[in-house]
Each structure stands twice: as C-alpha cells, then as structure tokens.
Enzyme design. Structure first.
Site, PDB file in Angstrom:
ATOM      1  N   ARG A  70       0.817  -1.209   0.000  1.00  0.00           N
ATOM      2  CA  ARG A  70       0.000   0.000   0.000  1.00  0.00           C
ATOM      3  C   ARG A  70       0.856   1.266   0.000  1.00  0.00           C
ATOM      4  NH1 ARG A  70      -4.842   2.268   2.867  1.00  0.00           N
ATOM      5  NH2 ARG A  70      -4.189   3.968   4.192  1.00  0.00           N
TER       6      ARG A  70
ATOM      7  N   GLU B 124     -13.540   6.171  -3.634  1.00  0.00           N
ATOM      8  CA  GLU B 124     -13.206   4.765  -3.399  1.00  0.00           C
ATOM      9  C   GLU B 124     -14.002   3.974  -4.431  1.00  0.00           C
ATOM     10  OE1 GLU B 124     -11.016   3.493  -1.339  1.00  0.00           O
ATOM     11  OE2 GLU B 124     -10.657   5.097   0.122  1.00  0.00           O
TER      12      GLU B 124
ATOM     13  N   ASN C 106      -0.800   8.809   2.013  1.00  0.00           N
ATOM     14  CA  ASN C 106      -2.062   9.519   2.283  1.00  0.00           C
ATOM     15  C   ASN C 106      -2.246   9.854   3.764  1.00  0.00           C
ATOM     16  OD1 ASN C 106      -4.209  10.772   1.004  1.00  0.00           O
ATOM     17  ND2 ASN C 106      -5.622   9.071   1.398  1.00  0.00           N
TER      18      ASN C 106
END
Ligand SMILES: *[C@@H]1O[C@H](CO)[C@@H](O)[C@H](O)[C@H]1NC(C)=O
Ligand SMILES: *[C@@H]1O[C@H](CO)[C@@H](O)[C@H](O)[C@H]1NC(C)=O
Ligand SMILES: *[C@@H]1O[C@H](CO)[C@@H](O)[C@H](O)[C@H]1NC(C)=O
Ligand SMILES: CC(=O)N[C@H]1CO[C@H](CO)[C@@H](O)[C@@H]1O
Ligand SMILES: [Zn+2]
Length: 427
Positions: free
Chosen positions: A237, A382, A254
């Site tokens: 990720r 998303e 993020n």
C-alpha cells in the site's frame, strides 16, 4: 558451496510469486455494535492484520489474516459472537487467478495496435504508462504537456500531464486535478485516470470539458510502491521508504501531508498507516504539494482516486466540515448519482459523506491538504471492487471490468468538472 546454495535459495524465493501470501485467509466480517468494532480493531492491531475495509453496523468489512493466525482470529470472533465468513481460505489462489486473467486478456488482444492509446483490458506497469504519456505528449503537442515533477525515493520519475487548449495561460479557466495510485495496490484506480486522459485527448466526445477547463492528471502518484506491487508484493500500500525502520519500510503517503499531521495515523513504521517522520517527509507527497502550490489559485476540484468501497468522501479527516460543507456534499451526491446511473447492477450505490463519519478519522491526507491549500471541492473516490462481477475481492482486478471502471468513474468526474466550471468560486 554455501554461497551457491544461498544464491539458489534467494532466487528460488524471488521466483515463487505470491508465495508469501499462501494460506492467508480473507474474512468478511459483520459487526453489530461499537463493542464488536472495538474488538475487531483490537485484533487487527495486535495480530498485525491487513484490514481491507472496516466493518461498521450495516456494512460488512474485509480482513486479510495470515495463515498461522487464522485459528486464533476465528476463535476470538466466535467468542465475541461476531458473524464472519471465510471468503477465501488461500488468497494466493486469487492472486494467481488475477495473473492468469490479465495474461489471457493480453494474449487475446488483437495487436498492440495504436501507440498513442492503451486498450482497457490491462493494468499497465509504470514503464508502459510512462511510455504512453511520452507518446501522447508527442502526438498531441497542442493540448498535452508532460511534466516531470520529481523523483521517487527509488529514483523513478513522477510525471503528470497538463491538458489545455490554451497552454494553461488563460487564467479565467478553472483547474481540475485528478490523481490515482497514491496507494500502490489499488490497481483499478489507474484505468480511471487513463480513461479520463483518453476522453480528454484521444477520443474527445465532450468538447466543452476540453475547452473550458485546464486539467492536471497524475496517473501514478506512488511509482515505487506501484512497481513493488507488480512484483512479489501485490498487496503493498505504502511507498518504499526505508529510512524510518530497519524492519519495515514504507510510508502511507495519504497520511504524510501537512494537515493535522500525525493526529489520526500511525507512528509505527510497520503499520500500513505509518505517517512518516514528518509532514512531507516523502518526495512523492512533496511533488503533489507543489502541484497545489502552483495551481491552487485556479484549482476548483481535486479528485484523489482510491479503491475500494464505492464511496465519495470529503474532509476534514477529523470530522470537522469546511465552510462550504453543504455544497461539498451536494456536488459529491451529483458525482455519485452520475456513476450510480451506469454502474454494474450488482455493485452497491455510492455512499457520500465526510470521511470520519463514513469510515474513520484520518489525518494528513491529500484530500484534506487540498482543502487547506484552498481547493474548494476535494474528494477521495473509493471505486468499487470489480471482480468476477460480484465485487467480492476488493483490490483484485478482472480484465472484464477495467473499461467499465474507467467509463463509470468518468461519469462522476464529468459531473464534478461541469459543476465547478459553471459555479466558480475563484476568479
Ligand atoms: C493485427 O495484426 C495483423 C498482422 O499484422 C493484421 O493483419 C490485423 O489487421 C491486425 N488487427 C488489428 C485489429 O489491428
Ligand atoms: C518513501 O518513504 C521514504 C522514507 O521517508 C522516503 O525517503 C521515500 O522517498 C518515499 N518514497 C518512496 C518511493 O520510497
Ligand atoms: C451550478 O450550480 C447550480 C446551483 O447550485 C446548479 O443548479 C447547477 O446544476 C450547477 N451546474 C452544474 C453543471 O452542475
Ligand atoms: C485536531 C486538529 O489539528 N484539527 C485541525 C485540523 O485542521 C483543520 C483545518 O485546518 C483545523 O481547523 C483543525 O483545528
Ligand atoms: Zn487508498
């Protein structure tokens, strides 16, 4: 001799793709109370589980559990009366299947025909996307400018394109900024930005969007992490930073932006939400910051494309709403309805809301930073999980739905872009 054996072992390990995920179980979890959520969070933390989506009452979550922790995990859930199903007892099988499907699709393809277009049946690597962007800028010099904005930790160029009929010189136009792959494993987000590029440059059917708006598109915000996810670490990720720990590498980009930094993220380098050593400690986030700095006087809309969950989220990550919160919500609904109108019937409708209310508190996100930098409309998409038509496997990509992902997301992007074009907040 020993040396030869070692080399053999290292090679053997490197070649066994997805081996490290063998026997990992993917669980669907249904919680009914805050206490149950608390327990799942506690287990995820102490057992170092990979939470794909957070379970809340009314919406199931998904958690990936290491092979040797499955029994313990299941016992704990049973003990607490938490409902669960084992969706895959061996995630490696799903990973292998994803490889086979993508490979079959690439073989089936007629020819690698047009150099300036990428067919939407593949997830392209960093190098393929890079070559595409170079060719695009060459083929469409009047509208496309390729910008090499800096280097990732491992030395890859971070490139974005600018699309403009007026070379970004008409200051009366709004700027819209799209970004994907800040999180490496969220592969399906790449076709969303590539599709937008396709519709703005190659197959233009909506001239107004090209004429009236200046676009910035950053398809691969995290090139190192993305390349890593194409090798052995499909489920990676973060970025590839190793500066913070000998054992664990990577910063969750993020959570690394300078907006409420570290107030709702992890200080543990091994965590998937590790925020880094300080705000903007990473070159990748610094590049994105520089885009906001350069264009925030005209930027009206920022879309940070992630997966998965069928959601359009806005800030702030601490639950506090910005002063235009009502409009932020309404434009979110506009975009969501545009997507819902054309989505696959088996996917749920998009949920629109403040990230902390819909999901959890999160600090240091790109979306929040955009708002603090003066971008009035800033959202995290998303995208749905597109797999076998049932959407059950989150991050995995089925070539049959890659074009759909691009197409339907474009409907949302268009709605947002047209709204900010017609309803300017800056000038
Ligand atoms: C693919 O390549 C073959 C041989 O070069 C050519 O005959 C055919 O027309 C091409 N097909 C497409 C769809 O471009
Ligand atoms: C990731 O994080 C490290 C540690 O801060 C940083 O040095 C690096 O530039 C970041 N990016 C990549 C791609 O590794
Ligand atoms: C601009 O805002 C007005 C008033 O909120 C709304 O009616 C209109 O639909 C918006 N434009 C677009 C393209 O969404
Ligand atoms: C907890 C915290 O730091 N909250 C701040 C987050 O950022 C917003 C926007 O700048 C501030 O208003 C909050 O006070
Ligand atoms: Zn993400």
């Amino acid at each position: 001799m020993l040396r030869a054996v070692c080399v053999f072992l290292v090679l053997g390990f490197a070649l066994a793709k997805h081996e490290q995920y063998e026997g990992f179980g993917l669980y669907k979890i249904i919680v009914k109370s805050p206490e149950q959520i608390e327990l799942v969070n506690y287990l995820s933390h102490t057992l170092d589980l990979d939470v794909w989506s957070h379970a809340v009452p009314g919406r199931a979550g998904q958690v990936l559990v290491q092979k040797d922790k499955k029994a313990l995990f299941q016992n704990e859930l049973k003990g607490a009366g938490i409902e669960f199903t084992l969706e895959s007892d061996d995630i490696k099988e799903i990973l292998d299947l994803e490889d086979r499907l993508l490979e079959a699709a690439s073989k089936k393809r007629n020819n690698a025909s047009r150099l300036d277009s990428l067919p939407f049946d593949q997830i392209y690597t960093y190098h393929q996307v890079d070559a595409f962007l170079e060719l695009l800028a060459e083929a469409y010099p009047n509208t496309v400018t390729l910008v090499n904005a800096g280097k990732s930790v491992e030395g890859r160029d971070i490139k974005y394109i600018k699309i403009s009929t007026t070379n970004f010189e008409d200051s009366s136009k709004p700027v819209v900024f799209l970004e994907s792959l800040l999180h490496a494993r969220e592969w399906i987000t790449l076709p969303a930005t590539l599709y937008a590029i396709h519709k703005l440059v190659i197959d233009v059917t909506e001239q107004d969007l090209v004429q009236d708006i200046d676009w910035i598109i950053l398809p691969i915000a995290n090139p190192d992490g993305y390349e890593h996810s194409h090798g052995e670490f499909r489920l990676w990720r973060k970025n590839r930073s190793s500066a913070h720990s000998l054992v664990c590498s990577g910063v969750d980009l993020n959570r690394n932006f300078d907006i409420n930094w570290s107030t709702a993220s992890s200080n543990n380098a091994c965590s998937d939400t590790f925020h880094g050593s300080g705000p903007f400690s990473e070159p990748e986030t610094t590049v994105i910051k520089s885009i906001f700095d350069q264009y925030s006087d005209r930027m009206e809309l920022f879309l940070d494309i992630h997966s998965f969950g069928s959601m359009i989220l806005y800030g702030y990550g601490n639950g506090q709403l910005p002063s235009n919160g009502l409009f932020l919500h309404l434009v979110g609904i506009n975009m969501a309805s545009a997507i819902d109108n054309v989505k696959m019937s088996w996917n749920p409708n998009y949920i629109v809301g403040n990230v902390a209310h819909v999901l959890y508190d999160a600090s240091g996100s790109a979306g929040d930073y955009a708002m603090s930098a003066g971008v009035p409309f800033s959202y995290t998409y998303e995208l749905p999980g597109h797999r076998f038509g049932i959407g059950g496997f989150g991050f995995f990509v089925d070539p049959a739905f890659i074009e759909q992902a691009g197409f339907e997301t474009w409907e949302g992007i268009k709605a947002g872009a047209r709204y900010v074009r017609d309803n300017r907040t800056k000038k």
